[in-house]
Design an enzyme around this catalytic site. Structure first.
Site, PDB file in Angstrom:
ATOM      1  N   TRP A 152       0.824  -1.208   0.000  1.00 52.61           N
ATOM      2  CA  TRP A 152       0.000   0.000   0.000  1.00 52.61           C
ATOM      3  C   TRP A 152       0.857   1.257   0.000  1.00 52.61           C
ATOM      4  O   TRP A 152       0.515   2.256  -0.645  1.00 52.61           O
ATOM      5  CB  TRP A 152      -0.978  -0.014   1.171  1.00 52.61           C
ATOM      6  CG  TRP A 152      -2.014  -1.075   1.000  1.00 52.61           C
ATOM      7  CD1 TRP A 152      -2.184  -2.199   1.743  1.00 52.61           C
ATOM      8  CD2 TRP A 152      -3.015  -1.145  -0.031  1.00 52.61           C
ATOM      9  NE1 TRP A 152      -3.232  -2.956   1.264  1.00 52.61           N
ATOM     10  CE2 TRP A 152      -3.759  -2.338   0.177  1.00 52.61           C
ATOM     11  CE3 TRP A 152      -3.362  -0.314  -1.095  1.00 52.61           C
ATOM     12  CZ2 TRP A 152      -4.818  -2.718  -0.652  1.00 52.61           C
ATOM     13  CZ3 TRP A 152      -4.424  -0.683  -1.925  1.00 52.61           C
ATOM     14  CH2 TRP A 152      -5.132  -1.869  -1.694  1.00 52.61           C
ATOM     15  N   ASP A 193      -1.101   6.757   6.465  1.00 53.69           N
ATOM     16  CA  ASP A 193      -2.220   5.882   6.119  1.00 53.69           C
ATOM     17  C   ASP A 193      -2.343   4.886   7.258  1.00 53.69           C
ATOM     18  O   ASP A 193      -1.505   4.005   7.428  1.00 53.69           O
ATOM     19  CB  ASP A 193      -1.929   5.173   4.797  1.00 53.69           C
ATOM     20  CG  ASP A 193      -2.967   4.112   4.458  1.00 53.69           C
ATOM     21  OD1 ASP A 193      -3.975   3.991   5.175  1.00 53.69           O
ATOM     22  OD2 ASP A 193      -2.750   3.380   3.463  1.00 53.69           O
ATOM     23  N   LYS A 246     -11.966  -1.540   8.179  1.00 53.48           N
ATOM     24  CA  LYS A 246     -11.172  -2.488   8.974  1.00 53.48           C
ATOM     25  C   LYS A 246     -11.655  -2.501  10.426  1.00 53.48           C
ATOM     26  O   LYS A 246     -12.077  -3.528  10.939  1.00 53.48           O
ATOM     27  CB  LYS A 246      -9.694  -2.113   8.937  1.00 53.48           C
ATOM     28  CG  LYS A 246      -9.147  -1.751   7.581  1.00 53.48           C
ATOM     29  CD  LYS A 246      -9.087  -2.917   6.624  1.00 53.48           C
ATOM     30  CE  LYS A 246      -8.352  -2.509   5.346  1.00 53.48           C
ATOM     31  NZ  LYS A 246      -8.246  -3.613   4.377  1.00 53.48           N
TER      32      LYS A 246
END
Length: 366
Positions: free
Chosen positions: A103, A176, A200
Site C-alpha cells: 500500500w 495511512d 477495517k
C-alpha cells in the site's frame, strides 16, 4: 445460520452489538419514521449522528484542538492522491515516502503524478518483512521535505510500526492508518494528517476518516476539484455533497461500542495483543510447519501472515479451516500464503478456534 469467524482483511467483521443496533433501526428509526438508509443528510437526526461520531473519535484518540475530523469518500486509495494534491502540488520541495509494503508503494505511484517524490526507505528488496529501525529513519529523512508519508500497518504483508518515527524539524508526518486505526492509543499530535478507510476497524466500506491539522490547510493550492480539497470538507462539515449517511451512522455505533462496551483504546489494544500472541505462538511453536512473513519486531497485531511448505498445503489449510467456520484466510493474491485479519471486532473465541485448528492441522495436514 450461525455467523462464521470472519478473518477477511476488509470489509471486516463488525461488533455483533453494532450489527444488532443497526438491524433494529434499519426499517424505521425510533421517532423518525424512516430508515437510516433514507434519512436526509440535512436532517436533525443525521446532524446528531455526525456530531457524535466526531466527538467520539476525538475522545477515543484524544485529538488536540487544532485538528479537524472529516469524513471523505474514495477510501485510502483516494487519499493517496488527495495528500499530494493538497500538500505537494506546486511545492518547490519533494515529499518523502517510507515504503514498508504494497500500500505504501501504491501511495508513491499516485504521489508521483503531483510532484517530486523520493523514496526515503523501502523494504521491497527484502519482500517487505519489516519496518526500518529508528536510526535508519533518522539517516534517511530530510528536514526540507514537504512531508513524510508512512503506512502504519501494511495489510497485505502483515508489517506494522510499533511506534511511529520522529520527524526531522517541522516536517509534517502523514500516515495511512487504515488497517490499525482505533486499534490502540496513538499520539495524534505527532501527525500533520492521519487518514483511514473505515472498513477495517471503524465501520463499513464507503467512508474514509481524515484527521488534519489546521495549519496545513493554509498551504493547499487553489484550483483543486472541490471534492479533492481538504478545505471543502472542513468548511462544510463533511457535507458539501451527500455524504455516506449509513456508513457514518455505523461509524458512530462502532465508536460508541469502543467507548462504552470496550472501555477505550488502551483496553482494545490489550485485547488485540492477547489475540495476536495466540497466533504468533502457534506459528513459532510449529517447528517450521508455519513460517511467518514479518520479522518478529515488525509483526502486525491486525494481520497475521504466514505460509506453509507449499501452495497445495496453503490451499488445503484454507479449505479445511472454512469447513470449521474460519473464513477469509486466503492470503492476498499478490503474495499468497495465509492471512488472518484479527481486527478489533474479532472475538477472542474466534482466534482461539483458529489457533486450535492450526495446531491440529500441523499434526495431521492431509
Amino acid at each position: 445460520m450461525e455467523r462464521l469467524y470472519n478473518f477477511s482483511p476488509g470489509p471486516a467483521t463488525l461488533p455483533r452489538s453494532v450489527l444488532e443496533a443497526a438491524q433494529r433501526d434499519l426499517v424505521v428509526l425510533p421517532g423518525i419514521g424512516a430508515s437510516p438508509l433514507e434519512v436526509s443528510h440535512r436532517s436533525p437526526w443525521f446532524r446528531e449522528v455526525i456530531d457524535e461520531a466526531v466527538t467520539n473519535l476525538r475522545g477515543l484518540l484524544a485529538v488536540p484542538d487544532p485538528y479537524h475530523v472529516v469524513f471523505c469518500q474514495g477510501g485510502a486509495t483516494q487519499q493517496f492522491s488527495m495528500v499530494p494534491m493538497n500538500l505537494l502540488r506546486g511545492a518547490d520541495t519533494e515529499a518523502e515516502y517510507v515504503v514498508t509494503g504494497s500500500w505504501g508503494a501504491r501511495a508513491v505511484h499516485e504521489a508521483e503524478k503531483e510532484g517530486r517524490v523520493r523514496i526515503a526507505w523501502s523494504g521491497a528488496a527484502q519482500g517487505y518483512t519489516r519496518v526500518p529501525a529508528s536510526e535508519e529513519i533518522a539517516r534517511a529523512l530530510s528536514p526540507a521535505a514537504a512531508y513524510v508519508h508512512v503506512t502504519t500497518n501494511e495489510t497485505i504483508e502483515g508489517v506494522q510500526w510499533a511506534d511511529v518515527p520522529a520527524m526531522p524539524g517541522d516536517v509534517p508526518l502523514i500516515a495511512d492508518s487504515s488497517s490499525d486505526f482505533l486499534s490502540r492509543p496513538i499520539d495524534v499530535g505527532r501527525f500533520g494528517l492521519l487518514y483511514a478507510g473505515a472498513q477495517k476497524n471503524a465501520g463499513p466500506a464507503g467512508v474514509t476518516i481524515a484527521i488534519v491539522r489546521d495549519d496545513l490547510l493554509s498551504s493547499v493550492p487553489d484550483g483543486l476539484p472541490s471534492m479533492l480539497d481538504y478545505r471543502t470538507f472542513v468548511e462544510h462539515g463533511s457535507m458539501h455533497n451527500t455524504p455516506p449517511v449509513f456508513a457514518i451512522y455505523v461509524v458512530m455505533l462502532v465508536t460508541r461500542w469502543l467507548r462504552d462496551e470496550v472501555g477505550g483504546l488502551a483496553e482494545q489494544a490489550r485485547r488485540n495483543l492477547e489475540k495476536a500472541v495466540l497466533l504468533y505462538d502457534a506459528i513459532d511453536e510449529s517447528e517450521g510447519f508455519y513460517r511467518g512473513h514479518a520479522e518478529p519486531s515488525s509483526r502486525s497485531l491486525m494481520n497475521v501472515t504466514f505460509r506453509l511448505a507449499s501452495d497445495d498445503l496453503d490451499a488445503r489449510f484454507v479449505a479445511q479451516a472454512a469447513e470449521r467456520g474460519l473464513a477469509g484466510l486466503k492470503g492476498h493474491r499478490r503474495v499468497g500464503g495465509i492471512r488472518a485479519s484479527i481486527y478489533n471486532a474479532m472475538p477472542l473465541e474466534g482466534v482461539e478456534a483458529l489457533a486450535t485448528f492450526m495446531e491440529s492441522f500441523a499434526r495431521r495436514p492431509s
